[in-house]
Design an enzyme around this catalytic site. Sequence first.
Site, mmCIF file in Angstrom:
data_model
loop_
_atom_site.group_PDB
_atom_site.id
_atom_site.type_symbol
_atom_site.label_atom_id
_atom_site.label_comp_id
_atom_site.label_asym_id
_atom_site.label_seq_id
_atom_site.Cartn_x
_atom_site.Cartn_y
_atom_site.Cartn_z
ATOM 1 N N THR A 33 44.246 -2.448 6.344
ATOM 2 C CA THR A 33 44.627 -1.188 6.965
ATOM 3 C C THR A 33 43.597 -0.836 8.031
ATOM 4 O O THR A 33 42.402 -0.767 7.751
ATOM 5 C CB THR A 33 44.704 -0.069 5.921
ATOM 6 N N LYS A 53 51.539 1.882 9.021
ATOM 7 C CA LYS A 53 50.742 1.877 7.788
ATOM 8 C C LYS A 53 49.869 3.116 7.694
ATOM 9 O O LYS A 53 49.722 3.702 6.613
ATOM 10 C CB LYS A 53 49.882 0.617 7.712
ATOM 11 N N LYS A 65 38.640 6.174 3.176
ATOM 12 C CA LYS A 65 38.747 5.400 4.417
ATOM 13 C C LYS A 65 40.086 5.612 5.109
ATOM 14 O O LYS A 65 40.134 5.924 6.310
ATOM 15 C CB LYS A 65 38.560 3.914 4.118
#
Length: 296
Positions: free
Chosen positions: A95, A171, A239
């Site tokens: 990601t 995503k 994150k």
Amino acid sequence: MQVAVIGLGAMGMGAARSCLRAGLDTVGCDFAAAAREAFIEAGGQAVGAADALPQGVEAVLLLVVNAAQTEAALFGPAGCAPRLAPGAVIIASATMGPDDARRLAARAEAMGLLYLDAPVSGGAAKAAEGAMTVMAAGSAAAFAKARPVLDAIATKVWELGEAVGAGATVKVVHQLLAGVHIAVAAEAMALGIRAGADPRQLYAVVTSAAGNSWMFENRMARVLEGDDAPRSAVDIFVKDLGLVAEMARGLNHPVPLASQAQQLFTAASAMGHGRADDGFVIRVWQALTGIPLPGK
């Protein structure tokens, strides 16, 4: 076809084993000796560094944490890019933000390599089944070269066009939803416990009614059992929700719910729970209110 899987963690191990089951000549790569040994026991080959991969690998699947690790594994001093076959495909599944995806693709293309911007979803269980969802963007040639790997690891491949960055964008938006859903699931369970509801009865009612979500059903089941072994850790959402905020800033677009959820995951991490399963962001409410959590 010779394939390399870099990152034999919860999802990478499942993907690598799925490639083996599909008959692909697969070598895994991970710094952790235990991960390498587990993959060798499954019938694969394994190395400890990307620059130790066999010469002439035709497809490399990267299931590492972020863009920085992807870049190091490909183009760093111990990177594998010089060892890949001419015209090999890089399947970048960490990601990351769309700008990073475009930057890495440009580096790959300058070396005569194909690049697929291909983040994944499904967690360790779907990876082990070869049933992940892939959100991919890249050239027709990149899709064609990557097809044997995609067929091995996924049951759904979304082809989002040729423009690298589209996969990363989708995503990041997906992770906004996932992170907020987990945080609000934990908030709801914590409120119910504080108000005196039986947590198992609360879970049964919610999962049979309109307020349910996949994240509530999946994550709160683990909270009920006290099972905080990380399938996806608290720190992953620190994150990933940071990526949401970064992308939103670049577009001058407010994301207040994502920002609040990130603060909750950050608080859980600061309390020492960063490596716990992400549903255990509920420990923030436990610390604030003293609620007893169910489970072991």
